[in-house]
Scaffold this motif. Sequence first.
Motif, short mmCIF file in Angstrom:
data_model
loop_
_atom_site.label_atom_id
_atom_site.label_comp_id
_atom_site.label_asym_id
_atom_site.label_seq_id
_atom_site.Cartn_x
_atom_site.Cartn_y
_atom_site.Cartn_z
N LEU A 23 12.82 15.65 -1.32
CA LEU A 23 11.90 14.52 -1.27
C LEU A 23 10.84 14.64 -2.37
N LYS A 24 10.48 15.86 -2.73
CA LYS A 24 9.53 16.06 -3.82
C LYS A 24 10.13 15.60 -5.15
N ASP A 25 11.44 15.81 -5.33
CA ASP A 25 12.11 15.33 -6.55
C ASP A 25 12.01 13.81 -6.64
N VAL A 26 12.25 13.16 -5.53
CA VAL A 26 12.19 11.69 -5.50
C VAL A 26 10.77 11.22 -5.79
N ALA A 27 9.79 11.86 -5.16
CA ALA A 27 8.39 11.49 -5.38
C ALA A 27 7.99 11.67 -6.83
N LYS A 28 8.43 12.76 -7.44
CA LYS A 28 8.11 13.02 -8.84
C LYS A 28 8.71 11.94 -9.74
N HIS A 29 9.93 11.54 -9.42
CA HIS A 29 10.61 10.52 -10.24
C HIS A 29 9.90 9.18 -10.13
N VAL A 30 9.39 8.87 -8.94
CA VAL A 30 8.67 7.61 -8.73
C VAL A 30 7.26 7.69 -9.31
N GLY A 31 6.70 8.90 -9.29
CA GLY A 31 5.33 9.07 -9.76
C GLY A 31 4.30 8.97 -8.66
N VAL A 32 4.69 9.42 -7.45
CA VAL A 32 3.77 9.39 -6.31
C VAL A 32 3.75 10.75 -5.65
N HIS A 33 2.81 10.96 -4.72
CA HIS A 33 2.76 12.21 -3.97
C HIS A 33 3.86 12.20 -2.92
N HIS A 34 4.42 13.37 -2.65
CA HIS A 34 5.56 13.43 -1.74
C HIS A 34 5.20 12.99 -0.32
N THR A 35 3.93 13.03 0.04
CA THR A 35 3.54 12.57 1.38
C THR A 35 3.81 11.08 1.56
N LEU A 36 3.82 10.32 0.47
CA LEU A 36 4.12 8.90 0.57
C LEU A 36 5.59 8.70 0.97
N ILE A 37 6.47 9.54 0.44
CA ILE A 37 7.88 9.45 0.81
C ILE A 37 8.02 9.76 2.31
N TYR A 39 5.90 9.25 4.54
CA TYR A 39 5.33 8.14 5.32
C TYR A 39 6.41 7.12 5.64
N TYR A 40 7.29 6.87 4.69
CA TYR A 40 8.33 5.86 4.87
C TYR A 40 9.61 6.41 5.51
N PHE A 41 9.89 7.69 5.28
CA PHE A 41 11.16 8.26 5.75
C PHE A 41 10.91 9.57 6.49
N ASP A 42 11.57 9.73 7.63
CA ASP A 42 11.35 10.92 8.45
C ASP A 42 11.80 12.19 7.74
N ASP A 43 12.92 12.09 7.03
CA ASP A 43 13.44 13.26 6.33
C ASP A 43 14.39 12.79 5.22
N LYS A 44 14.96 13.74 4.51
CA LYS A 44 15.82 13.41 3.36
C LYS A 44 17.08 12.67 3.80
N LYS A 45 17.66 13.06 4.93
CA LYS A 45 18.89 12.39 5.38
C LYS A 45 18.61 10.94 5.74
#
Length: 211
Positions: A23-37, A39-45
């Motif tokens: 999830l941190k990889d996704v957050a980095k790619h979007v340019g946001v903090h991983h806590t935002l991810i 917020y929207y999704f319970d986990d990677k799956k």
Amino acid sequence: MIEQILDAAELLFSQHGLYGVTLKDVAKHVGVHHTLINYYFDDKKALFDQVFARRAVVTSERRMRMLEEYEKASKGKPTVEGALRAFLDTDLDLYIEGGEGWRNYAALASQVANTPGWGAQMMDEHFDPVVLRLVGILKKALPDAAAEDIFWGYHFVTGALVLTLARTGRIDELSGGLCRSDDFVAVKERMSSFMAAGFMAICKQRMPAAH
């Protein structure tokens, strides 16, 4: 923001798979903090499942609609190639016309389709109805064929489609550049005709002889 997250996750999952992305990889790619991810999704799956479902419903519904239209237009006399074109060409058009997002999804779908267990379950959940609709039309096109031959034929069709969607680049090397794994237009021109001939070959050789 949700769409940005899904797009970024789709790209990363298509390149590295479910287990190669955090999830941190996704957050980095979007340019946001991983806590935002989080917020929207319970986990990677949960994120992965939504990424997959987003386009799966589009291709499944489009193919179902085209198969229904084809069956109606065939007036009870469908052909193998006609059914395959409704199924395959409709899907390939999404990758031809839909841009890099759809091509990323294609690569992701090829990974899921080749993953035993949860991958097979995802394919069952999202695509069984449209696949079984195709099989039903193929049975009408080949009424004397053994049911197992039609299912094997579909198995071979989906294998070729999944390899195509993966865009591995292998055919590029083998052909010395004559063919490109990302040339979905060339695939569309050939695949249904090729697969229809295969269906006819394996079904006819086992059909009961006419008296």
